[in-house]
Design an enzyme around this catalytic site. Structure first.
Site, PDB file in Angstrom:
ATOM      1  N   TRP A 176       1.972  -1.092   0.123  1.00 22.47           N
ATOM      2  CA  TRP A 176       3.116  -0.720   0.976  1.00 22.47           C
ATOM      3  C   TRP A 176       4.451  -1.139   0.359  1.00 22.47           C
ATOM      4  O   TRP A 176       5.419  -0.395   0.408  1.00 22.47           O
ATOM      5  CB  TRP A 176       2.962  -1.276   2.387  1.00 22.47           C
ATOM      6  CG  TRP A 176       1.969  -0.496   3.203  1.00 22.47           C
ATOM      7  CD1 TRP A 176       0.803  -0.961   3.730  1.00 22.47           C
ATOM      8  CD2 TRP A 176       2.039   0.892   3.563  1.00 22.47           C
ATOM      9  NE1 TRP A 176       0.144   0.048   4.389  1.00 22.47           N
ATOM     10  CE2 TRP A 176       0.876   1.195   4.316  1.00 22.47           C
ATOM     11  CE3 TRP A 176       2.961   1.921   3.330  1.00 22.47           C
ATOM     12  CZ2 TRP A 176       0.609   2.468   4.829  1.00 22.47           C
ATOM     13  CZ3 TRP A 176       2.691   3.194   3.845  1.00 22.47           C
ATOM     14  CH2 TRP A 176       1.534   3.450   4.577  1.00 22.47           C
TER      15      TRP A 176
ATOM     16  N   ASP B  91       8.994  -6.163   5.840  1.00 18.34           N
ATOM     17  CA  ASP B  91       8.168  -5.182   6.549  1.00 18.34           C
ATOM     18  C   ASP B  91       7.061  -5.968   7.239  1.00 18.34           C
ATOM     19  O   ASP B  91       6.182  -6.538   6.584  1.00 18.34           O
ATOM     20  CB  ASP B  91       7.587  -4.191   5.526  1.00 18.34           C
ATOM     21  CG  ASP B  91       6.602  -3.197   6.146  1.00 18.34           C
ATOM     22  OD1 ASP B  91       6.340  -3.271   7.364  1.00 18.34           O
ATOM     23  OD2 ASP B  91       6.090  -2.337   5.394  1.00 18.34           O
TER      24      ASP B  91
ATOM     25  N   LYS C  18       0.096  -0.759  14.857  1.00 23.00           N
ATOM     26  CA  LYS C  18      -0.929  -1.697  14.387  1.00 23.00           C
ATOM     27  C   LYS C  18      -1.125  -2.808  15.430  1.00 23.00           C
ATOM     28  O   LYS C  18      -2.217  -3.015  15.909  1.00 23.00           O
ATOM     29  CB  LYS C  18      -0.531  -2.311  13.047  1.00 23.00           C
ATOM     30  CG  LYS C  18       0.086  -1.319  12.042  1.00 23.00           C
ATOM     31  CD  LYS C  18      -0.887  -0.669  11.105  1.00 23.00           C
ATOM     32  CE  LYS C  18      -0.414   0.585  10.412  1.00 23.00           C
ATOM     33  NZ  LYS C  18       0.531   0.443   9.328  1.00 23.00           N
TER      34      LYS C  18
HETATM   35  C1  LIG Z   1       1.204   1.301   8.295  1.00 24.57           C
HETATM   36  C2  LIG Z   1       2.235   0.627   7.481  1.00 24.57           C
HETATM   37  C3  LIG Z   1       3.395   1.294   7.035  1.00 24.57           C
HETATM   38  C4  LIG Z   1       3.633   2.760   7.249  1.00 24.57           C
HETATM   39  O1  LIG Z   1       3.819   3.095   8.534  1.00 24.57           O
HETATM   40  P1  LIG Z   1       4.080   4.618   8.955  1.00 24.57           P
HETATM   41  O2  LIG Z   1       4.346   4.488  10.407  1.00 24.57           O
HETATM   42  O3  LIG Z   1       2.844   5.391   8.640  1.00 24.57           O
HETATM   43  O4  LIG Z   1       5.244   5.099   8.188  1.00 24.57           O
HETATM   44  C5  LIG Z   1       4.323   0.563   6.333  1.00 24.57           C
HETATM   45  N1  LIG Z   1       4.135  -0.737   6.060  1.00 24.57           N
HETATM   46  C6  LIG Z   1       3.025  -1.404   6.459  1.00 24.57           C
HETATM   47  C7  LIG Z   1       2.873  -2.840   6.127  1.00 24.57           C
HETATM   48  C8  LIG Z   1       2.047  -0.732   7.180  1.00 24.57           C
HETATM   49  O5  LIG Z   1       0.940  -1.392   7.576  1.00 24.57           O
END
Ligand SMILES: *Cc1c(COP(=O)(O)O)cnc(C)c1O
Length: 377
Positions: free
Chosen positions: A110, A181, A205
Site C-alpha cells: 500500500w 495511512d 476494514k
Molecule cells: C484497503 C487499503 C487501502 C485502499 O483502500 P481503497 O478504499 O480500496 O482505496 C489503502 N491503504 C490500506 C492500508 C488499505 O488497507
C-alpha cells in the site's frame, strides 16, 4: 428475508470489506426502515437535513473521543478511499516543500502504491530502499530524510504484507509533517494522532462499510492545495462545507457511528488492543510452534495484529496443502483466508469485529490440520 434472530455461523477473516460486529448490523436492521422518529431510512435522508447533521456531528464526536484527537485537528468525511488519498495528500500538502518533494517509507504494497501515485504530483524520495519481499521495517539509522520534504509518509499497517509499525516513526526534521495511512489498523491500538500532521483511513476494514474515507488533518495544513486539485479532494473546500461539499456517503457515515458506539461500549481502544494482542498471539503461537509447517515471513519486530500472512507446508508454501487448508476451513464456515495474489499463501485478517472465540476456532483448526498433514510436507 426476515431476520430470524439466529446467530450467524460464518467466520469472516476477509481483508476488506470485512466483518462488521453483529450488534452493529442488528441495530442497523432495527433502524433500517425508519431512523428514530424521522419516518424514513438514513438511506433516504437529505445530507443537509438537521437529522443527518446530527448523525455527522455525533460520528465526529465519537471519533474524537475514541481516538483522543486534539483540537488543532479537523475531521473530514470524504470519498475515494485510501486510494483517493494517495493523490489528495500530495496535491494538498505539496506547498510545504520549496523543491516540490516528499519522503516516503515503503514497507509494503500500500505504501508502494501511494508513492507511485504521488509521483504524478511531486518528486518522491524513498527514505530507504524498499525490501522485497516486505518483511521488515529498516532501523531508524537507515532512514534518509530530506529537510525540505513536504511531509513524511508511511503506512501504519500493511494489510497485504502484515507489516505493522508498533510506534509512529521518529522524524529527523520536526517541521516536516508526518502522514499516516491507518486504513487497516485504525482504533485497533492506541495511536498518537498528535505526532502527525495528517492521518487517513477508509472505513471498510475496521470502522464499518465501504464508501467513507476519514481524514484527520492539522488546521495549519489546510488552504494551500495546488490549484489543479479536484474540489472533492481539496481538504479546505470540504472543511469549509462541513464535509457536505457534495453528497456524502450518508449510510456509511451512519454505520461508522454505530461501530464507534460499539467500540466505546467495548471499553474503547485500550480494551480492544488487549483483545487484539491476544487474538493475534493465538495464530502466531501456532505458526511459531509448528517447526516450520506454518511459516510467517514477517520479522517479529513488526508483525501485524490485524493481518497475518502465512504459508502452509514450509517457507515457500505447498500449494496443494494451502488449497486443502482453505477448503477445510470453508467446510467449517471460516471464509476469506486466501492470501493476497501478490504474496500467496494464507492471510487471516483479525479486525476489531473478529472475536477471540472466532480466532480460537481458526487456531484450533490450524493445529488439527498440522497433525493430519505434517507428514505430506
Ligand atoms: C484497503 C487499503 C487501502 C485502499 O483502500 P481503497 O478504499 O480500496 O482505496 C489503502 N491503504 C490500506 C492500508 C488499505 O488497507
Amino acid at each position: 428475508m426476515v431476520h430470524t434472530g439466529k446467530k450467524r455461523t460464518v467466520v469472516n477473516f476477509g481483508p476488506g470489506p470485512a466483518k462488521i460486529p453483529e450488534e452493529v448490523l442488528q441495530k442497523a436492521q432495527t433502524e433500517f426502515l425508519e431512523y428514530e422518529h424521522t419516518g424514513i431510512s438514513v438511506l433516504e435522508m437529505s445530507h443537509r437535513s438537521p437529522e443527518f447533521d446530527g448523525i455527522m456531528k455525533e460520528t465526529e464526536k465519537l471519533l474524537r473521543d475514541e481516538m483522543s484527537i486534539p483540537n488543532e485537528f479537523e475531521v473530514l468525511f470524504l470519498q475515494g478511499g485510501g486510494s483517493g488519498q494517495f493523490a489528495a495528500v500530495p496535491m494538498n500538502l505539496k506547498f510545504k516543500s520549496s523543491s516540490g518533494s516528499a519522503d516516503y517509507a515503503v514497507t509494503g504494497s500500500w505504501s508502494a502504491k501511494a508513492a507511485d501515485e504521488a509521483k504524478r504530483y511531486l518528486d518522491v524520495n524513498k527514505v530507504f530502499t524498499p525490501m522485497k519481499p516486505y518483511t521488515k521495517i529498516p532501523e531508524k539509522s537507515q532512514w534518509k530524510f530530506n529537510a525540505d520534504a513536504a511531509y513524511v509518509y508511511y503506512c501504519a499497517n500493511e494489510t497485504v504484507d502484515g507489516v505493522e509499525f508498533q510506534q509512529p516513526p521518529e522524524l529527523k526534521y520536526h517541521n516536516v509533517p508526518l502522514v499516516a495511512d491507518i486504513s487497516s489498523n485504525i482504533l485497533s491500538r492506541p495511536f498518537d494522532v498528535a505526532k502527525h500532521g495528517l492521518v487517513f483511513a477508509g472505513t471498510q476494514k475496521n470502522l464499518g462499510a465501504a464508501g467513507l474515507t476519514i481524514v484527520i488533518v492539522r488546521k495549519d495544513l489546510l488552504g494551500h492545495a495546488e490549484s489543479y486539485t479536484p474540489s472533492v479532494l481539496n481538504y479546505h473546500e470540504n472543511h469549509k462545507m462541513n464535509s457536505v461539499y457534495n453528497t456524502p456517503p450518508v449510510y456509511s457515515i451512519y454505520l461508522t457511528k454505530l461501530v464507534l458506539e460499539w467500540i466505546r461500549d467495548k471499553g474503547g481502544v485500550h480494551a480492544l488492543y488487549e483483545r487484539n494482542k491476544n487474538k493475534s498471539a493465538l495464530i502466531y503461537d501456532v505458526v511459531d510452534d509448528s517447526q516450520g509447517f506454518y511459516y510467517c515471513p514477517v520479522d517479529l519486530s513488526c508483525r501485524s495484529n490485524m493481518n497475518i500472512p502465512f504459508r502452509v507446508g514450509g517457507r515457500d508454501g505447498n500449494s496443494d496443502l494451502e488449497k486443502k487448508f482453505i477448503q477445510g476451513a470453508e467446510k467449517l464456515d471460516m471464509i476469506s483466508l486466501k492470501g493476497h495474489r501478490s504474496v500467496g499463501g494464507i492471510r487471516a485478517s483479525l479486525y476489531n469485529a473478529v472475536s477471540e472465540e472466532e480466532t480460537r476456532k481458526l487456531s484450533e483448526y490450524m493445529k488439527e490440520f498440522m497433525v493430519t498433514f505434517k507428514t505430506e510436507e
